[in-house]
Write a protein that holds these residues in place. Structure first.
Motif, PDB file in Angstrom:
ATOM      1  N   GLN A 144       0.820  -1.200   0.000  1.00 21.92           N
ATOM      2  CA  GLN A 144       0.000   0.000   0.000  1.00 21.92           C
ATOM      3  C   GLN A 144       0.863   1.262   0.000  1.00 21.92           C
ATOM      4  OE1 GLN A 144      -3.289   0.352  -0.209  1.00 21.92           O
ATOM      5  NE2 GLN A 144      -3.835  -1.830  -0.125  1.00 21.92           N
ATOM      6  N   SER A 145       0.361   2.311  -0.655  1.00 25.99           N
ATOM      7  CA  SER A 145       0.969   3.639  -0.613  1.00 25.99           C
ATOM      8  C   SER A 145      -0.088   4.616  -0.126  1.00 25.99           C
ATOM      9  CB  SER A 145       1.482   4.062  -1.990  1.00 25.99           C
ATOM     10  OG  SER A 145       2.522   3.206  -2.421  1.00 25.99           O
ATOM     11  N   PRO A 146       0.244   5.500   0.808  1.00 21.57           N
ATOM     12  CA  PRO A 146      -0.758   6.400   1.374  1.00 21.57           C
ATOM     13  C   PRO A 146      -1.443   7.246   0.303  1.00 21.57           C
ATOM     14  CG  PRO A 146       1.258   6.455   2.674  1.00 21.57           C
ATOM     15  CD  PRO A 146       1.565   5.677   1.434  1.00 21.57           C
ATOM     16  N   GLY A 147      -2.773   7.236   0.321  1.00 29.30           N
ATOM     17  CA  GLY A 147      -3.540   8.126  -0.529  1.00 29.30           C
ATOM     18  C   GLY A 147      -3.803   7.646  -1.939  1.00 29.30           C
ATOM     19  N   VAL A 148      -3.024   6.686  -2.435  1.00 31.56           N
ATOM     20  CA  VAL A 148      -3.187   6.249  -3.827  1.00 31.56           C
ATOM     21  C   VAL A 148      -3.484   4.757  -3.936  1.00 31.56           C
ATOM     22  CG1 VAL A 148      -1.760   8.071  -4.803  1.00 31.56           C
ATOM     23  CG2 VAL A 148      -0.679   5.939  -4.064  1.00 31.56           C
ATOM     24  N   GLY A 149      -3.642   4.090  -2.804  1.00 30.83           N
ATOM     25  CA  GLY A 149      -3.919   2.664  -2.856  1.00 30.83           C
ATOM     26  C   GLY A 149      -2.666   1.854  -3.105  1.00 30.83           C
ATOM     27  N   GLY A 150      -2.858   0.566  -3.285  1.00 34.91           N
ATOM     28  CA  GLY A 150      -1.717  -0.325  -3.424  1.00 34.91           C
ATOM     29  C   GLY A 150      -1.600  -0.915  -4.802  1.00 34.91           C
ATOM     30  N   VAL A 151      -0.440  -1.501  -5.052  1.00 34.16           N
ATOM     31  CA  VAL A 151      -0.230  -2.351  -6.218  1.00 34.16           C
ATOM     32  C   VAL A 151      -0.164  -3.786  -5.718  1.00 34.16           C
ATOM     33  CG1 VAL A 151       0.911  -0.623  -7.636  1.00 34.16           C
ATOM     34  CG2 VAL A 151       2.286  -2.026  -6.104  1.00 34.16           C
ATOM     35  N   GLY A 152      -0.703  -4.693  -6.495  1.00 34.23           N
ATOM     36  CA  GLY A 152      -0.747  -6.074  -6.045  1.00 34.23           C
ATOM     37  C   GLY A 152      -0.601  -7.066  -7.172  1.00 34.23           C
ATOM     38  N   VAL A 153      -0.158  -8.264  -6.803  1.00 39.36           N
ATOM     39  CA  VAL A 153      -0.053  -9.382  -7.737  1.00 39.36           C
ATOM     40  C   VAL A 153      -0.806 -10.560  -7.127  1.00 39.36           C
ATOM     41  CG1 VAL A 153       1.486 -11.025  -8.875  1.00 39.36           C
ATOM     42  CG2 VAL A 153       2.180  -8.630  -8.627  1.00 39.36           C
ATOM     43  N   TRP A 154      -1.751 -11.111  -7.897  1.00 38.26           N
ATOM     44  CA  TRP A 154      -2.439 -12.347  -7.530  1.00 38.26           C
ATOM     45  C   TRP A 154      -2.009 -13.428  -8.515  1.00 38.26           C
ATOM     46  CZ3 TRP A 154      -4.251  -7.921  -5.618  1.00 38.26           C
ATOM     47  CH2 TRP A 154      -4.981  -7.938  -4.429  1.00 38.26           C
ATOM     48  N   SER A 155      -1.754 -14.641  -8.025  1.00 38.18           N
ATOM     49  CA  SER A 155      -1.186 -15.672  -8.882  1.00 38.18           C
ATOM     50  C   SER A 155      -1.830 -17.029  -8.636  1.00 38.18           C
ATOM     51  CB  SER A 155       0.325 -15.781  -8.637  1.00 38.18           C
ATOM     52  OG  SER A 155       0.884 -16.882  -9.324  1.00 38.18           O
ATOM     53  N   ARG A 156      -1.967 -17.774  -9.727  1.00 37.62           N
ATOM     54  CA  ARG A 156      -2.415 -19.162  -9.636  1.00 37.62           C
ATOM     55  C   ARG A 156      -1.291 -20.054  -9.117  1.00 37.62           C
ATOM     56  NH1 ARG A 156      -6.682 -20.725 -12.313  1.00 37.62           N
ATOM     57  NH2 ARG A 156      -6.423 -19.089 -13.875  1.00 37.62           N
ATOM     58  N   HIS A 157      -0.049 -19.603  -9.345  1.00 40.22           N
ATOM     59  CA  HIS A 157       1.132 -20.381  -8.964  1.00 40.22           C
ATOM     60  C   HIS A 157       1.776 -19.775  -7.716  1.00 40.22           C
ATOM     61  CE1 HIS A 157       0.884 -22.441 -12.859  1.00 40.22           C
ATOM     62  NE2 HIS A 157       0.674 -21.253 -13.394  1.00 40.22           N
ATOM     63  N   PRO A 158       2.537 -20.565  -6.971  1.00 43.35           N
ATOM     64  CA  PRO A 158       3.113 -20.078  -5.710  1.00 43.35           C
ATOM     65  C   PRO A 158       4.073 -18.905  -5.904  1.00 43.35           C
ATOM     66  CG  PRO A 158       3.201 -22.474  -5.821  1.00 43.35           C
ATOM     67  CD  PRO A 158       2.798 -22.002  -7.183  1.00 43.35           C
ATOM     68  N   ILE A 159       3.986 -17.946  -4.994  1.00 43.84           N
ATOM     69  CA  ILE A 159       4.962 -16.856  -4.907  1.00 43.84           C
ATOM     70  C   ILE A 159       6.072 -17.323  -3.971  1.00 43.84           C
ATOM     71  CG2 ILE A 159       5.356 -14.511  -4.067  1.00 43.84           C
ATOM     72  CD1 ILE A 159       2.522 -13.809  -4.968  1.00 43.84           C
ATOM     73  N   THR A 160       7.287 -17.331  -4.479  1.00 41.37           N
ATOM     74  CA  THR A 160       8.403 -17.868  -3.701  1.00 41.37           C
ATOM     75  C   THR A 160       9.319 -16.806  -3.129  1.00 41.37           C
ATOM     76  OG1 THR A 160       9.761 -18.096  -5.709  1.00 41.37           O
ATOM     77  CG2 THR A 160       8.398 -19.986  -5.077  1.00 41.37           C
ATOM     78  N   ASP A 161       9.191 -15.559  -3.606  1.00 37.34           N
ATOM     79  CA  ASP A 161      10.081 -14.507  -3.110  1.00 37.34           C
ATOM     80  C   ASP A 161       9.440 -13.152  -3.374  1.00 37.34           C
ATOM     81  OD1 ASP A 161      12.683 -13.569  -2.030  1.00 37.34           O
ATOM     82  OD2 ASP A 161      12.912 -12.705  -4.023  1.00 37.34           O
ATOM     83  N   VAL A 162       9.661 -12.207  -2.445  1.00 42.47           N
ATOM     84  CA  VAL A 162       9.192 -10.830  -2.599  1.00 42.47           C
ATOM     85  C   VAL A 162      10.339  -9.903  -2.235  1.00 42.47           C
ATOM     86  CG1 VAL A 162       7.558  -9.065  -1.853  1.00 42.47           C
ATOM     87  CG2 VAL A 162       6.818 -11.455  -1.991  1.00 42.47           C
ATOM     88  N   ARG A 163      10.647  -8.959  -3.135  1.00 41.32           N
ATOM     89  CA  ARG A 163      11.697  -7.971  -2.872  1.00 41.32           C
ATOM     90  C   ARG A 163      11.126  -6.584  -3.119  1.00 41.32           C
ATOM     91  NH1 ARG A 163      13.785 -11.493  -6.258  1.00 41.32           N
ATOM     92  NH2 ARG A 163      14.117 -10.032  -7.963  1.00 41.32           N
ATOM     93  N   LEU A 164      11.228  -5.711  -2.135  1.00 37.94           N
ATOM     94  CA  LEU A 164      10.782  -4.336  -2.317  1.00 37.94           C
ATOM     95  C   LEU A 164      11.739  -3.593  -3.234  1.00 37.94           C
ATOM     96  CD1 LEU A 164       9.618  -3.231   1.255  1.00 37.94           C
ATOM     97  CD2 LEU A 164       8.186  -3.852  -0.707  1.00 37.94           C
ATOM     98  N   VAL A 165      11.204  -2.710  -4.059  1.00 38.66           N
ATOM     99  CA  VAL A 165      12.000  -1.846  -4.928  1.00 38.66           C
ATOM    100  C   VAL A 165      12.238  -0.529  -4.183  1.00 38.66           C
ATOM    101  CG1 VAL A 165      11.994  -0.541  -7.094  1.00 38.66           C
ATOM    102  CG2 VAL A 165      11.105  -2.887  -7.036  1.00 38.66           C
ATOM    103  N   ASP A 166      13.470  -0.048  -4.211  1.00 35.58           N
ATOM    104  CA  ASP A 166      13.782   1.220  -3.561  1.00 35.58           C
ATOM    105  C   ASP A 166      12.901   2.331  -4.129  1.00 35.58           C
ATOM    106  OD1 ASP A 166      15.745   0.012  -2.053  1.00 35.58           O
ATOM    107  OD2 ASP A 166      17.381   0.570  -3.423  1.00 35.58           O
ATOM    108  N   GLU A 167      12.320   3.145  -3.246  1.00 33.26           N
ATOM    109  CA  GLU A 167      11.469   4.236  -3.711  1.00 33.26           C
ATOM    110  C   GLU A 167      12.319   5.335  -4.324  1.00 33.26           C
ATOM    111  OE1 GLU A 167       8.570   5.583  -0.969  1.00 33.26           O
ATOM    112  OE2 GLU A 167       7.827   3.576  -0.510  1.00 33.26           O
ATOM    113  N   ALA A 168      11.890   5.822  -5.478  1.00 30.07           N
ATOM    114  CA  ALA A 168      12.686   6.798  -6.235  1.00 30.07           C
ATOM    115  C   ALA A 168      12.546   8.205  -5.691  1.00 30.07           C
ATOM    116  CB  ALA A 168      12.274   6.766  -7.701  1.00 30.07           C
TER     117      ALA A 168
END
Length: 320
Positions: A144-168
């Motif tokens: 989630q990001s304040p005021g603008v909602g979140g970005v999300g990924v939904w998958s039929r297959h397992p998610i094995t890793d999540v890495r945050l991207v540095d905010e620009a």
């Protein structure tokens, strides 16, 4: 008619010089976004000049006409290829002002994606989708990001890793890279929602455009830096930019392919999605690297000011 032709040709030459000399700047950003619309009239005017046997006007109108053919002609010569797809990816800006989540569920029911990428997913919609999609797309991650909602990924297959991207920047939306195990093959997915035109981000429109260009450049750079080399990637989202933008060109320079251009039909305009007004620009993309596009299309408008984008993809055949 020759005066109009001369002005049209002069505008085209000026824009070409600016693109070559200074690239994507606040002075060219708006013209970049509307390039399709200020060049396409030249095609009809060339025909008029030809019928009137006005060779000089024909030659002048050919300048923007040829630019249109070079920039957009391939969009009308593609189409799905005869190949088996390994997965389907759908992207949708769900729209902050849309009521509920049924428009998202309708998209899932009708297109049956293996991976669903969403933007403007506020917490109530996130919670509802997590429950409603638990059967079809049980694996998910949302930031989630304040005021603008979140970005999300939904998958039929397992998610094995999540890495945050540095905010620009302080105005950038939080995003991440997920790795999905697609029947033993890793796939990276980046949900993107680049900075929007922002009335509070500068004192003038040029200052806002300059900020937005710099921030989008950094946002794409940070996303590229977060990727693992050698693993197929999907970047999908509301990029608030078109094919002339630095964001698009930076991705294609990094080896990303555009399924809409390769196997889609037409321009793939996605915004605005109000049924009373035809979509005029393409600012929602799915770009891929180390994957083969099989089919791509823009789905019907449904409850949002953006139209969804859907692609079918295949993993490259392993040789040896």
């Amino acid at each position: 008619m020759r005066t109009i032709a001369a002005l049209h040709a002069l505008l085209t030459v000026v824009m070409l010089v600016l693109w070559l000399a200074v690239g994507d700047t606040p002075w060219t950003a708006l013209a970049n976004l509307a390039t399709f619309w200020w060049t396409v009239p030249a095609l009809g005017l060339m025909l008029v000049a030809l019928l009137r046997r006005d060779g000089r006007a024909l030659a002048l109108f050919a300048v923007p006409g040829l630019l249109w053919l070079w920039a957009y002609g391939s969009a009308f010569t593609g189409g799905p290829v005869e190949a088996a797809a390994d997965l389907r990816v759908a992207n949708f800006n769900t729209f902050v002002h849309a009521e509920g989540e049924q428009h998202v569920l309708d998209l899932v029911e009708e297109t049956d994606p293996d991976v669903l990428v969403l933007q403007e997913v506020f917490p109530p919609r996130q919670q509802a989708l997590e429950l409603a999609l638990a059967g079809d797309l049980p694996y998910h991650h949302v930031e989630q990001s304040p005021g603008v909602g979140g970005v999300g990924v939904w998958s039929r297959h397992p998610i094995t890793d999540v890495r945050l991207v540095d905010e620009a920047s302080q105005v950038s939306r939080t995003t991440f890279v997920v790795t999905i195990d697609v029947d033993g093959r890793p796939l990276q997915v980046v949900p993107a929602h680049l900075i929007s035109p922002c009335p509070t981000c500068g004192a003038s429109i040029l200052e806002r455009l300059e900020l937005e260009g710099d921030v989008r450049r950094a946002e794409i750079g940070n996303a590229l830096a977060a990727l693992s080399p050698g693993t197929p990637v999907v970047v999908a989202g509301d990029l608030n930019s078109n094919e002339r933008s630095v964001a698009y060109r930076r991705l294609t320079a990094a080896g990303f392919r555009d399924p809409q251009r390769e196997v889609g039909e037409g321009m793939g305009f996605t915004w605005p999605a109000d049924r009373r007004v035809p979509a005029l620009v393409r600012i929602d993309w799915i770009l891929v690297r180390d994957l083969d596009p099989v089919a791509a299309w823009v789905d019907e408008a449904r409850g949002s000011d953006h139209r969804p984008v859907v692609v079918d993809l295949a993993f490259p055949t392993q040789e040896g």
